[in-house]
Design a protein around this motif. Sequence first.
Motif, PDB file in Angstrom:
ATOM      1  N   SER A 219    -100.993   7.177 -15.326  1.00 28.05           N
ATOM      2  CA  SER A 219    -100.832   8.457 -16.024  1.00 28.05           C
ATOM      3  C   SER A 219    -101.604   8.114 -17.254  1.00 28.05           C
ATOM      4  N   LYS A 220    -102.639   9.173 -17.733  1.00 29.12           N
ATOM      5  CA  LYS A 220    -103.210   9.190 -18.763  1.00 29.12           C
ATOM      6  C   LYS A 220    -102.674  10.199 -20.030  1.00 29.12           C
TER       7      LYS A 220
ATOM      8  N   GLY B 281     -93.579  16.189 -23.321  1.00 31.69           N
ATOM      9  CA  GLY B 281     -94.748  14.837 -23.183  1.00 31.69           C
ATOM     10  C   GLY B 281     -95.074  14.921 -21.515  1.00 31.69           C
ATOM     11  N   GLY B 282     -95.888  14.001 -21.420  1.00 30.20           N
ATOM     12  CA  GLY B 282     -96.330  13.562 -20.044  1.00 30.20           C
ATOM     13  C   GLY B 282     -95.517  12.509 -19.233  1.00 30.20           C
ATOM     14  N   GLU B 283     -96.082  12.047 -18.037  1.00 23.25           N
ATOM     15  CA  GLU B 283     -95.265  10.882 -17.447  1.00 23.25           C
ATOM     16  C   GLU B 283     -95.420   9.841 -18.120  1.00 23.25           C
ATOM     17  N   ALA B 284     -94.480   8.742 -18.047  1.00 23.49           N
ATOM     18  CA  ALA B 284     -94.326   7.500 -18.521  1.00 23.49           C
ATOM     19  C   ALA B 284     -94.801   6.354 -17.694  1.00 23.49           C
ATOM     20  N   SER B 285     -95.329   6.548 -16.382  1.00 17.53           N
ATOM     21  CA  SER B 285     -95.315   5.712 -15.224  1.00 17.53           C
ATOM     22  C   SER B 285     -96.982   5.301 -15.586  1.00 17.53           C
ATOM     23  N   HIS B 286     -97.371   4.437 -14.664  1.00 14.12           N
ATOM     24  CA  HIS B 286     -98.441   3.910 -14.762  1.00 14.12           C
ATOM     25  C   HIS B 286     -99.490   4.910 -13.918  1.00 14.12           C
TER      26      HIS B 286
ATOM     27  N   HIS C 255     -99.354  10.787 -22.041  1.00 13.45           N
ATOM     28  CA  HIS C 255     -98.135  10.337 -22.443  1.00 13.45           C
ATOM     29  C   HIS C 255     -97.522  11.194 -23.496  1.00 13.45           C
ATOM     30  N   ARG C 256     -98.033  10.958 -24.598  1.00 15.80           N
ATOM     31  CA  ARG C 256     -97.518  11.849 -25.936  1.00 15.80           C
ATOM     32  C   ARG C 256     -98.553  12.760 -26.494  1.00 15.80           C
ATOM     33  N   GLU C 257     -99.366  13.233 -25.795  1.00 22.54           N
ATOM     34  CA  GLU C 257    -100.634  14.232 -26.227  1.00 22.54           C
ATOM     35  C   GLU C 257     -99.997  15.479 -26.397  1.00 22.54           C
TER      36      GLU C 257
END
Length: 210
Positions: A139-140, A132-137, A142-144
């Motif tokens: 980032s667009k 997954g992607g980054e969980a931080s502010h 996340h779980r794509e």
Amino acid sequence: MKGILGRKLGMTTIYKDGKAFGVTVVKAGPCTVVQKKTSEGGEYDAIQVGFEELTPERAKKILTKPLVKKFEAVKVKPHRVLKEFKVGNINDFNVGDIIEAGVFSEGEKVDVTGFSKGRGFSGAMKRWNFRGGEASHGSKFHRELGSVGNHTDPAKIWKGKKMPGQYGNEKKTVKNLTVVKVDAENGLIAIYGAVPGARGGLLVIKSANR
């Protein structure tokens, strides 16, 4: 090769020789020999066994007419499940013989086959363990899923691409598990370790082939 059908009851701990064993308890058998298949008519010797006896009324509701006629022809009560097992000597079995949990002994190695728990339609992270992607502010992503292919060439998604979809409910085999305890009187087999499926799931237990 020895084999039997059973239902998974659950897991527990058995203490033996001062050691704790996490085991799966299986209600195995009884299974009835329904048919003998010889190498003369096929490629190998095998027996077909039935599991979970049915009443004639129930059998007519859930079994096909050819299956009902098959049981009537061999004078064996109808069963819910049929399964074939290869055997070394076909002459050791006769139609109508009963196979029970005592066919296996403690310390024996077995292969267990069942259907894994169905988890429905799942995303790529759960189904394929993607990071997954980054969980931080900011980032667009996340779980794509991410990119699934190129644009102009090949201009399509290749078959077999890991994507969201049905997860679980697949036929799985766990090999070389050890039989820790056999309760032939109650038809129970305790197998060291976990086996596929939920409680009540159908299991096929066979002698380990390696």
